[in-house]
Scaffold this motif. Structure first.
Motif, PDB file in Angstrom:
ATOM      1  N   ILE A 170       0.846  -1.196   0.000  1.00 22.26           N
ATOM      2  CA  ILE A 170       0.000   0.000   0.000  1.00 22.26           C
ATOM      3  C   ILE A 170       0.881   1.246   0.000  1.00 22.26           C
ATOM      4  N   ALA A 171       1.922   1.236   0.839  1.00 18.20           N
ATOM      5  CA  ALA A 171       2.833   2.375   0.877  1.00 18.20           C
ATOM      6  C   ALA A 171       3.478   2.579  -0.489  1.00 18.20           C
ATOM      7  N   GLY A 172       3.883   1.479  -1.114  1.00 18.67           N
ATOM      8  CA  GLY A 172       4.534   1.574  -2.422  1.00 18.67           C
ATOM      9  C   GLY A 172       3.595   2.101  -3.484  1.00 18.67           C
ATOM     10  N   ILE A 173       2.379   1.590  -3.516  1.00 15.59           N
ATOM     11  CA  ILE A 173       1.411   2.005  -4.545  1.00 15.59           C
ATOM     12  C   ILE A 173       1.046   3.473  -4.359  1.00 15.59           C
ATOM     13  N   GLN A 174       0.931   3.899  -3.103  1.00 18.08           N
ATOM     14  CA  GLN A 174       0.553   5.287  -2.871  1.00 18.08           C
ATOM     15  C   GLN A 174       1.672   6.268  -3.206  1.00 18.08           C
ATOM     16  N   SER A 175       2.909   5.773  -3.253  1.00 21.75           N
ATOM     17  CA  SER A 175       3.998   6.687  -3.565  1.00 21.75           C
ATOM     18  C   SER A 175       4.208   6.820  -5.074  1.00 21.75           C
ATOM     19  N   ILE A 176       3.435   6.088  -5.876  1.00 27.29           N
ATOM     20  CA  ILE A 176       3.552   6.223  -7.339  1.00 27.29           C
ATOM     21  C   ILE A 176       3.001   7.581  -7.753  1.00 27.29           C
ATOM     22  N   ASP A 177       3.743   8.260  -8.604  1.00 30.62           N
ATOM     23  CA  ASP A 177       3.361   9.596  -9.050  1.00 30.62           C
ATOM     24  C   ASP A 177       2.001   9.571  -9.762  1.00 30.62           C
ATOM     25  N   HIS A 193      -5.508  -1.663 -17.941  1.00 29.93           N
ATOM     26  CA  HIS A 193      -4.218  -1.288 -18.530  1.00 29.93           C
ATOM     27  C   HIS A 193      -3.354  -0.517 -17.543  1.00 29.93           C
ATOM     28  N   LYS A 194      -4.020   0.382 -16.798  1.00 25.03           N
ATOM     29  CA  LYS A 194      -3.251   1.175 -15.833  1.00 25.03           C
ATOM     30  C   LYS A 194      -2.638   0.261 -14.772  1.00 25.03           C
ATOM     31  N   LEU A 202       5.629  -0.228 -11.330  1.00 19.67           N
ATOM     32  CA  LEU A 202       6.146   0.796 -10.425  1.00 19.67           C
ATOM     33  C   LEU A 202       6.061   0.398  -8.953  1.00 19.67           C
ATOM     34  N   SER A 203       5.409  -0.719  -8.666  1.00 22.59           N
ATOM     35  CA  SER A 203       5.399  -1.157  -7.270  1.00 22.59           C
ATOM     36  C   SER A 203       6.510  -2.176  -7.021  1.00 22.59           C
ATOM     37  N   ARG A 204       7.444  -2.240  -7.950  1.00 22.81           N
ATOM     38  CA  ARG A 204       8.509  -3.240  -7.821  1.00 22.81           C
ATOM     39  C   ARG A 204       9.320  -3.131  -6.525  1.00 22.81           C
ATOM     40  N   PRO A 205       9.683  -1.903  -6.068  1.00 25.68           N
ATOM     41  CA  PRO A 205      10.450  -1.847  -4.816  1.00 25.68           C
ATOM     42  C   PRO A 205       9.726  -2.538  -3.662  1.00 25.68           C
ATOM     43  N   SER A 206       8.414  -2.305  -3.555  1.00 26.22           N
ATOM     44  CA  SER A 206       7.677  -2.968  -2.463  1.00 26.22           C
ATOM     45  C   SER A 206       7.670  -4.474  -2.674  1.00 26.22           C
ATOM     46  N   ARG A 207       7.515  -4.878  -3.942  1.00 26.65           N
ATOM     47  CA  ARG A 207       7.458  -6.311  -4.215  1.00 26.65           C
ATOM     48  C   ARG A 207       8.767  -6.974  -3.791  1.00 26.65           C
ATOM     49  N   ASN A 208       9.883  -6.312  -4.088  1.00 23.40           N
ATOM     50  CA  ASN A 208      11.176  -6.870  -3.697  1.00 23.40           C
ATOM     51  C   ASN A 208      11.304  -6.992  -2.187  1.00 23.40           C
ATOM     52  N   SER A 209      10.864  -5.953  -1.471  1.00 20.82           N
ATOM     53  CA  SER A 209      10.945  -6.004  -0.008  1.00 20.82           C
ATOM     54  C   SER A 209      10.143  -7.179   0.519  1.00 20.82           C
ATOM     55  N   VAL A 210       8.908  -7.311   0.033  1.00 17.93           N
ATOM     56  CA  VAL A 210       8.039  -8.387   0.505  1.00 17.93           C
ATOM     57  C   VAL A 210       8.687  -9.739   0.232  1.00 17.93           C
ATOM     58  N   LEU A 211       9.208  -9.873  -0.978  1.00 19.19           N
ATOM     59  CA  LEU A 211       9.787 -11.157  -1.388  1.00 19.19           C
ATOM     60  C   LEU A 211      10.974 -11.537  -0.506  1.00 19.19           C
ATOM     61  N   ILE A 212      11.902 -10.610  -0.342  1.00 20.54           N
ATOM     62  CA  ILE A 212      13.105 -10.900   0.446  1.00 20.54           C
ATOM     63  C   ILE A 212      12.761 -11.167   1.904  1.00 20.54           C
ATOM     64  N   LEU A 213      11.920 -10.285   2.462  1.00 18.55           N
ATOM     65  CA  LEU A 213      11.560 -10.436   3.871  1.00 18.55           C
ATOM     66  C   LEU A 213      10.910 -11.777   4.137  1.00 18.55           C
ATOM     67  N   SER A 214       9.942 -12.147   3.293  1.00 18.59           N
ATOM     68  CA  SER A 214       9.228 -13.381   3.603  1.00 18.59           C
ATOM     69  C   SER A 214      10.055 -14.605   3.241  1.00 18.59           C
ATOM     70  N   PHE A 215      10.946 -14.478   2.276  1.00 18.81           N
ATOM     71  CA  PHE A 215      11.796 -15.624   1.944  1.00 18.81           C
ATOM     72  C   PHE A 215      12.748 -15.949   3.101  1.00 18.81           C
ATOM     73  N   ILE A 216      13.387 -14.902   3.627  1.00 18.56           N
ATOM     74  CA  ILE A 216      14.287 -15.127   4.763  1.00 18.56           C
ATOM     75  C   ILE A 216      13.509 -15.613   5.978  1.00 18.56           C
ATOM     76  N   GLY A 217      12.359 -14.984   6.217  1.00 19.20           N
ATOM     77  CA  GLY A 217      11.509 -15.425   7.320  1.00 19.20           C
ATOM     78  C   GLY A 217      11.118 -16.885   7.163  1.00 19.20           C
ATOM     79  N   GLY A 218      10.868 -17.296   5.921  1.00 18.42           N
ATOM     80  CA  GLY A 218      10.480 -18.679   5.652  1.00 18.42           C
ATOM     81  C   GLY A 218      11.603 -19.656   5.948  1.00 18.42           C
TER      82      GLY A 218
END
Lengths: 284, 328
Positions: A170-177, A193-194, A202-218
């Motif tokens: 949500i934070a990532g999506i809301q920071s999109i211009d 399309h949008k 454009l939400s890739r940074p958040s996606r990366n955070s989620v992926l890394i965090l949950s992978f290590i947590g896993g």
């Protein structure tokens, strides 16, 4: 000039605590994993512990389960949290309320949640089976079936971890211009399309955070497994961290330490390069 | 990774609503052009917009209902289930249904608290001491370290940073840690578990402080030094007060993590006297295996402090968790 103003002594307390309590044990674990030891005696045995870890089926199942757990929980969280975040950044009016509801499990201890779901997944009386019974489905032995138990725990983990993943998105999506969306609308782009060409990339940074965090947590997971099945039935849901505990309790300190080292190696071999790769793409 | 952090600051709520309305306004802008060319179009345009809005409203209402409904089912029922069953008698609770209790057995809570010689009370005390102790030490040590690591860029701090980053990913090695604790003769002591919690949460906390130091201008410190401020007073009187917002985040995040920690007390703080609140649940799992009402009452006792925290600091917690996670 800088060196005079910013004394390194300020670093000392943190570094000393971290070094003694974390770095020393981590580094020495490499040595202890090559031995048969307890707190009184020690015998160097080379790679025996690791050979045993990879050949014994009740030990190497932990490596397999850990990988399944890490991949599935992070994958499911990335997908579900994205969809949920899209929904919760839309124009609906109850979103603040839903966000609070989704977020709360994150504050409850894993052990309490594991226990709750263990009760709800009870094979005959559990709430989940009763609900399934209402629509005419048969009872499922969520935690007693060796083929299914691990996946039941994974679903519970996703239930708990979805909250933080969604909030990050949500934070990532809301920071999109916003001008991107406006420009796209003028060009006649549809909502779909949008979503596909603006929000998703454009939400890739958040996606990366989620992926890394949950992978290590896993890879590090323990509480959830321990609360729900304790590694059973048999060894069906044992992960590395639960094997570390079991070997410790049984007095096989060398094997237990080897389990720790394998966990460290998995993180070094998988999570670290994954992070590197994701952030390189993010910058490009 | 840190890019979202700053952009996020301007009011989060309004951003969300403006994204929803932006499509409406821009389509209005384009339709305005069309209106200028032919007056006849005006009426139909207006009509179309109205019906579109109405349709949107209906869809929204449906989304609201479905969203809230499924959130309630998926995220509230488990807690409700625990709550109603913690108030039933033994036989009622063992049916594990969502039905309301026939008689409210508030005594369950008292009984759980009394079990094993008031173990829950001891555990609460221990958990509180560990949490408060570790958070206080973390605030002091990590804020100093984060301050220096951001301001002073040389070989030493680069190395320190690299070592700290390892701690973000790698789990603590269990038995070698016990070995170190025994060597120092502090195994099973309150001091050792506090120091361990500090060590484990240090990387993340330093990172938060270091990130926040970025936003504090150097000018204040420069003029302070010109006025003859000492290094220690510079930190305690000028820099540390400026770190207040991130300190609040640090307190909340670490308090939740440490209070909810199960693994570390299990390994490094064993013994009945040393029980922490999460471990009571684990101990009761065996003892109350056939009386779920007691077990669930203990779950509620564990959840309530977090619920209170959440109701008071809702926004702060969510923001803090995002800041922490995105940085991590």
């Amino acid at each position: 000039m800088d060196k005079k103003k910013y004394s390194l002594w300020f670093l000392a307390p943190s570094m000393i605590i971290f070094f003694v309590m974390f770095i020393v044990p981590t580094v020495s674990s490499f040595y202890f994993s090559l031995t048969v030891w307890n707190f009184d005696s020690i015998k160097f045995t080379g790679l025996d512990n690791f050979k045993m870890f990879f050949s014994e089926s009740h030990l190497n199942i932990g490596i397999k389960n850990t990988l399944i757990y890490a991949v599935l929980t992070s994958g499911l969280k990335v997908i579900l949290a994205f969809l949920l975040a899209i929904f919760l950044t839309s124009a609906i009016r109850t979103k603040t309320m839903i966000r609070s509801l989704v977020f709360f499990p994150n504050l409850v201890s894993t052990i309490a949640i594991g226990l709750t779901f263990k009760a709800m997944m009870h094979p005959t009386k559990g709430l989940i089976n009763s609900a399934l019974g209402l629509i005419g489905l048969p009872n499922i032995d969520w935690l007693g079936n060796t083929d299914l138990a691990l996946y039941s725990i994974i679903l519970t983990d996703v239930w708990k971890g979805l909250s933080i993943a969604t909030v990050i998105y949500i934070a990532g999506i809301q920071s999109i211009d916003k001008t991107y969306y406006e420009a796209a609308s003028i060009d006649g782009a549809s909502g779909w399309h949008k979503l596909l060409h603006i929000t998703l990339p454009l939400s890739r940074p958040s996606r990366n955070s989620v992926l890394i965090l949950s992978f290590i947590g896993g890879i590090r997971t323990f509480d959830m497994i321990w609360a729900m099945t304790g590694g059973g039935p048999g060894f069906a849901t044992d992960v590395l961290a639960s094997i570390v505990y079991k070997q410790y309790a049984a007095g096989f300190y060398g094997l237990s330490t080897a389990g720790n080292v394998i966990m460290l190696i998995l993180i070094a071999l998988l999570a670290f390069p994954l992070q590197r790769y994701l952030y390189k793409r993010e910058e490009a | 990774m840190s890019t979202t952090e700053n952009n996020r600051k301007p009011n989060v709520e309004t951003n969300a609503t403006s994204s929803a309305t932006s499509s409406a306004t821009s389509s209005a802008a384009s339709s305005a052009k069309a209106n200028a060319t032919s007056a006849a179009n005006i009426k139909t345009e207006k009509f179309r917009k109205k019906s579109k809005l109405k349709q949107g409203g209906l869809k929204l209402l449906l989304a609201d209902i479905i969203g809230l409904g499924s959130a309630l089912i998926i995220f509230v029922i488990p807690f409700l289930f625990i709550l109603v069953n913690s108030l039933k008698d033994r036989r009622g609770a063992n049916k594990m249904s969502l039905a309301m209790p026939e008689t409210f057995e508030w005594g369950n809570y008292l009984e759980v608290i009394k079990t094993n010689n008031y173990m829950v009370i001891t555990a609460f005390k221990n958990s509180a001491m560990i949490t408060v102790g570790a958070v206080v030490v973390l605030i002091i040590t990590a804020s100093m370290a984060g301050y220096i690591m951001q301001r002073r860029r040389d070989k030493v701090t680069t190395w320190a940073n690299a070592i700290i980053m390892i701690g973000l990913m790698v789990p603590p090695a269990i038995l070698p840690t016990i070995w170190v604790l025994q060597f120092l003769h502090i195994y099973k002591s309150m001091f050792s578990i506090i120091m361990l919690e500090v060590a484990i949460n240090t990387p993340f906390t330093i990172m938060l402080y270091r990130g926040f130091m970025n936003t504090i201008p150097l000018e204040l410190e420069e003029s302070g030094f010109i006025d003859g401020c000492s290094k220690i007073r510079m930190f305690t009187n000028i820099v540390f007060p400026l770190l207040k917002p991130v300190t609040a985040t640090v307190v909340i995040l670490n308090a939740v993590t440490i209070f909810n920690d199960f693994v570390n007390p299990l390994y490094f703080f064993p013994g009945n006297k040393n029980a922490t609140i999460q471990l009571t649940l684990y101990n009761f799992m065996g003892q109350f295996s056939s009386s779920y009402n007691m077990l669930f009452a203990d779950v509620i006792i564990i959840v309530v402090p977090m619920l209170i925290l959440f109701l008071i600091f809702n926004k702060r917690i969510v923001e803090g968790m995002v800041a922490g996670a995105v940085k991590g």
